[in-house]
Design a protein around this motif. Structure first.
Motif, PDB file in Angstrom:
ATOM      1  N   UNK A   1       0.821  -1.209   0.000  1.00 19.17           N
ATOM      2  CA  UNK A   1       0.000   0.000   0.000  1.00 19.17           C
ATOM      3  C   UNK A   1       0.857   1.262   0.000  1.00 19.17           C
ATOM      4  N   UNK A   2       1.985   1.236   0.709  1.00 22.96           N
ATOM      5  CA  UNK A   2       2.881   2.396   0.733  1.00 22.96           C
ATOM      6  C   UNK A   2       3.443   2.663  -0.658  1.00 22.96           C
ATOM      7  N   UNK A   3       3.902   1.603  -1.316  1.00 25.86           N
ATOM      8  CA  UNK A   3       4.429   1.749  -2.684  1.00 25.86           C
ATOM      9  C   UNK A   3       3.319   2.235  -3.610  1.00 25.86           C
ATOM     10  N   UNK A   4       2.128   1.698  -3.433  1.00 29.87           N
ATOM     11  CA  UNK A   4       0.987   2.100  -4.267  1.00 29.87           C
ATOM     12  C   UNK A   4       0.629   3.569  -4.054  1.00 29.87           C
ATOM     13  N   UNK A   5       0.730   4.050  -2.825  1.00 31.60           N
ATOM     14  CA  UNK A   5       0.473   5.473  -2.565  1.00 31.60           C
ATOM     15  C   UNK A   5       1.477   6.342  -3.304  1.00 31.60           C
ATOM     16  N   UNK A   6       2.741   5.948  -3.271  1.00 33.32           N
ATOM     17  CA  UNK A   6       3.766   6.717  -3.977  1.00 33.32           C
ATOM     18  C   UNK A   6       3.496   6.714  -5.484  1.00 33.32           C
ATOM     19  N   UNK A   7       3.222   5.539  -6.025  1.00 32.03           N
ATOM     20  CA  UNK A   7       2.950   5.439  -7.466  1.00 32.03           C
ATOM     21  C   UNK A   7       1.720   6.270  -7.829  1.00 32.03           C
ATOM     22  N   UNK A   8       0.694   6.215  -7.011  1.00 28.65           N
ATOM     23  CA  UNK A   8      -0.514   6.990  -7.278  1.00 28.65           C
ATOM     24  C   UNK A   8      -0.278   8.479  -7.235  1.00 28.65           C
ATOM     25  N   UNK A   9       0.585   8.909  -6.347  1.00 26.93           N
ATOM     26  CA  UNK A   9       0.876  10.344  -6.233  1.00 26.93           C
ATOM     27  C   UNK A   9       1.697  10.836  -7.421  1.00 26.93           C
ATOM     28  N   UNK A  10       2.669  10.022  -7.846  1.00 28.55           N
ATOM     29  CA  UNK A  10       3.568  10.430  -8.923  1.00 28.55           C
ATOM     30  C   UNK A  10       3.010  10.031 -10.291  1.00 28.55           C
ATOM     31  N   UNK A  11       2.271   8.999 -10.362  1.00 24.14           N
ATOM     32  CA  UNK A  11       1.707   8.295 -11.519  1.00 24.14           C
ATOM     33  C   UNK A  11       2.744   7.394 -12.170  1.00 24.14           C
ATOM     34  N   UNK A  12       2.272   6.255 -12.571  1.00 21.17           N
ATOM     35  CA  UNK A  12       3.135   5.251 -13.190  1.00 21.17           C
ATOM     36  C   UNK A  12       3.701   5.757 -14.506  1.00 21.17           C
ATOM     37  N   UNK A  13       2.925   6.536 -15.239  1.00 28.73           N
ATOM     38  CA  UNK A  13       3.409   7.085 -16.506  1.00 28.73           C
ATOM     39  C   UNK A  13       4.620   7.981 -16.272  1.00 28.73           C
ATOM     40  N   UNK A  14       4.565   8.829 -15.244  1.00 27.88           N
ATOM     41  CA  UNK A  14       5.702   9.704 -14.928  1.00 27.88           C
ATOM     42  C   UNK A  14       6.921   8.892 -14.509  1.00 27.88           C
ATOM     43  N   UNK A  15       6.709   7.851 -13.739  1.00 30.27           N
ATOM     44  CA  UNK A  15       7.818   6.986 -13.319  1.00 30.27           C
ATOM     45  C   UNK A  15       8.458   6.332 -14.529  1.00 30.27           C
ATOM     46  N   UNK A  16       7.637   5.823 -15.433  1.00 24.74           N
ATOM     47  CA  UNK A  16       8.170   5.153 -16.625  1.00 24.74           C
ATOM     48  C   UNK A  16       8.906   6.141 -17.526  1.00 24.74           C
ATOM     49  N   UNK A  17       8.393   7.348 -17.651  1.00 24.72           N
ATOM     50  CA  UNK A  17       9.069   8.364 -18.463  1.00 24.72           C
ATOM     51  C   UNK A  17      10.427   8.682 -17.867  1.00 24.72           C
ATOM     52  N   UNK A  18      10.506   8.741 -16.539  1.00 27.64           N
ATOM     53  CA  UNK A  18      11.779   9.040 -15.875  1.00 27.64           C
ATOM     54  C   UNK A  18      12.782   7.896 -16.021  1.00 27.64           C
ATOM     55  N   UNK A  19      12.298   6.664 -16.046  1.00 33.14           N
ATOM     56  CA  UNK A  19      13.188   5.502 -16.078  1.00 33.14           C
ATOM     57  C   UNK A  19      13.697   5.204 -17.487  1.00 33.14           C
ATOM     58  N   UNK A  20      12.813   5.247 -18.453  1.00 32.96           N
ATOM     59  CA  UNK A  20      13.190   4.872 -19.819  1.00 32.96           C
ATOM     60  C   UNK A  20      13.790   6.049 -20.575  1.00 32.96           C
ATOM     61  N   UNK A  21      14.725   5.709 -21.453  1.00 33.58           N
ATOM     62  CA  UNK A  21      15.333   6.736 -22.300  1.00 33.58           C
ATOM     63  C   UNK A  21      14.331   7.233 -23.318  1.00 33.58           C
ATOM     64  N   UNK A  22      14.420   8.495 -23.594  1.00 37.04           N
ATOM     65  CA  UNK A  22      13.564   9.051 -24.635  1.00 37.04           C
ATOM     66  C   UNK A  22      14.171   8.755 -25.998  1.00 37.04           C
ATOM     67  N   UNK A  23      13.313   8.519 -26.949  1.00 38.89           N
ATOM     68  CA  UNK A  23      13.756   8.252 -28.310  1.00 38.89           C
ATOM     69  C   UNK A  23      14.176   9.565 -28.949  1.00 38.89           C
ATOM     70  N   UNK A  24      15.331   9.548 -29.563  1.00 40.94           N
ATOM     71  CA  UNK A  24      15.787  10.748 -30.262  1.00 40.94           C
ATOM     72  C   UNK A  24      14.931  10.954 -31.502  1.00 40.94           C
TER      73      UNK A  24
END
Length: 185
Positions: free
Chosen positions: A148-171
């Motif tokens: 639930x703690x991890x889920x609260x963090x993900x919900x606050x930041x959003x999974x899309x934002x986390x994935x954008x931060x983790x994955x490289x952007x395509x040039x």
């Protein structure tokens, strides 16, 4: 008059702060499902409330209606909604349901004493950072509380934002592939 005020307060509570004037554990299943839906949709954009946001849900619903009508573009109030906005709305909704579903599955593995609706309520509340409960939070194991703690963090930041931060952007590439329409239904 008191019932109407309680109903309005109960309908706005899942979208904002988590204050409650009634015991949600005493609600019927259909009422709990409605509260879960309200928690998931959440507040309006640029507010401190959680959830996927009302604008995200509205864009998705209006896009579905636009597709049903045979339109190729989504137009609202004499404005065309950008395709990237529509993609983000559906990505946000899909990823939120995926993450919440995984957490429901994990907690249901860790906990045998609670119903699926109780676990789902806790997960949707955590994702949307609402703070509502059916009264089982303090009875959960440490593993479930960690989920639930991890889920609260993900919900606050959003999974899309986390994935954008983790994955490289395509040039940027100067080419485009041929378009292909797939059968979706």
């Amino acid at each position: 008059m008191g019932r109407w005020i309680t109903a309005l307060f109960t309908a706005s509570t899942p979208r904002t702060a988590g204050y409650n004037s009634i015991d949600f554990a005493n609600l019927q299943v259909h009422s709990i499902l409605l509260v879960i839906f309200l928690m998931w949709v959440g507040a309006s954009p640029n507010s401190t409330g959680g959830g996927i946001k009302t604008s995200t849900f509205a864009v998705a619903v209006l896009n579905i209606l636009s597709l049903v009508r045979g339109k190729e573009r989504l137009e609202i109030f004499r404005r065309e909604i950008a395709e990237i906005t529509i993609k983000r709305a559906f990505a946000t909704m899909t990823l939120s349901l995926f993450v919440i579903g995984i957490c429901i599955l994990l907690i249901s593995v860790f906990e045998n004493d609670f119903t699926l609706i109780q676990i789902a309520f806790e997960c949707f509340s955590a994702y949307s950072t609402v703070g509502l409960t059916l009264g089982i939070t303090f009875k959960l194991s440490m593993a479930s509380k960690a989920v639930l703690i991890v889920l609260m963090f993900i919900g606050r930041v959003t999974m899309l934002s986390i994935m954008i931060a983790v994955f490289r952007k395509v040039k940027f590439t100067g080419y485009r592939y041929a378009k292909e329409e797939l059968t979706i239904n």
